[in-house]
Design an enzyme around this catalytic site. Sequence first.
Site, short mmCIF file in Angstrom:
data_model
loop_
_atom_site.label_atom_id
_atom_site.label_comp_id
_atom_site.label_asym_id
_atom_site.label_seq_id
_atom_site.Cartn_x
_atom_site.Cartn_y
_atom_site.Cartn_z
N TYR A 116 39.70 27.75 48.10
CA TYR A 116 40.57 27.36 46.80
C TYR A 116 41.73 28.48 46.71
CZ TYR A 116 36.93 30.48 44.74
OH TYR A 116 36.14 31.48 44.42
N HIS A 155 40.31 33.01 49.80
CA HIS A 155 41.77 32.48 49.81
C HIS A 155 42.14 33.02 51.08
CE1 HIS A 155 40.70 32.64 45.78
NE2 HIS A 155 40.64 33.98 45.50
#
Length: 345
Positions: free
Chosen positions: A273, A323
């Site tokens: 995400y 990430h």
Amino acid sequence: MYCKSSLCKTMQRRKRLGLISAFGLMLFLWKTSPYTCTGHLTLHCRVRDTVASLWRAEGEGPRKPCNCEVCISQQNVSSWFDERYNSTIEPLLTAENQDIPVQVQHWWLKLQGSNNGSYLPDILSKMFKVIPPVSHSWARGNAARCQTCAVVGNSGNLKGSKHGQRIDSHNFVLRMNGAKTAGFEEDVGSRTTHHFMYPESAVNLQPGIHLVLIPFKLLDLKWMTSALSTGDLRFTYMKVKSFIQADKDKVLIFNPSFFKYIHDKWTSHHGKYPSTGILALFFAIHVCDKVSVFGYGADSFGSWHHYWEKNRFASAFRKTGVHNADFELALIKRLAQEGKVTFYT
Ligand SMILES: *[C@@H]1O[C@H](CO)[C@@H](O)[C@H](O)[C@H]1NC(C)=O
Ligand SMILES: *[C@@H]1O[C@H](CO)[C@@H](O)[C@H](O)[C@H]1NC(C)=O
Ligand SMILES: *[C@@H]1O[C@H](CO)[C@@H](O)[C@H](O)[C@H]1NC(C)=O
């Protein structure tokens, strides 16, 4: 006065002409005055906007969505941007849009551990009793306004940058997580209007600053309520602040739907995400008319650390695996290339 002589008539004609040109000159000066309309509409702005739209109605190009020289949301500047940008998704979660769509819930509840979504309505209704249920501060599409925003990341590349004054000159200054200003003003500025955080990264805020909570799990919403009221919740997957110093009236909640939109449309599923930094940047892209980006990416040695850390090998942001830092940095560079943000390095 009734005129008989031709001299008198000429004088009257001149007087009328003079009045008309004086009025025209005033209108011109007023329309082009450097005063920009920010925040609330003043009478001056409203009238000027009306005049400007009448002016444009005379068959000029499309109406500009804001009063900056270039507006982020202006269409047909970049087809790459237009394909991804969707202004209908609200950046903030409010009591009005708290019914999160099922497919968003499904995605969001799995981000960190498994969360039982059947408790969500109850958690939200409790939260909106402690924080304001609605926020009216983001009127978008205000043609008279030029709202400028500085999004300030925490990269070590800010050290020695002397960007402080430039950062502070924006209407909004957005910071995140452990951002500090005291002692670093010359490089990072001193103002903050919005501070993005989650329970594990939370810091106390000065009065007047918007705390923007980025919820990664159900417990984060519960924590917001608790940290502003009872202080019951002290542990998530680690010890967290049981109380936080912040203006309750200024707390904002990042919308999980907006979160998913960024993951789908902008970071296109690179990384599990998007990072806080990217979420804050797209928040700005959707509420501001002009965005400047500071403090993102590695420093000049290729190291990813925070500007307040002495040890430039201290932070392992890039290695978290959650990430995709390289993709996110490339995305910011693309936004700059497409003329949508100004990227300071
Ligand atoms: C953008 O371009 C399309 C196609 O040329 C046109 O139909 C549309 O009106 C334009 N929109 C704006 C806001 O300029
Ligand atoms: C923008 O988002 C809304 C809400 O999710 C959706 O209904 C709409 O189709 C989207 N528009 C575009 C152009 O993707
Ligand atoms: C979620 O909680 C509800 C209410 O307590 C319960 O009925 C349900 O079985 C739970 N679901 C899961 C997947 O744990």
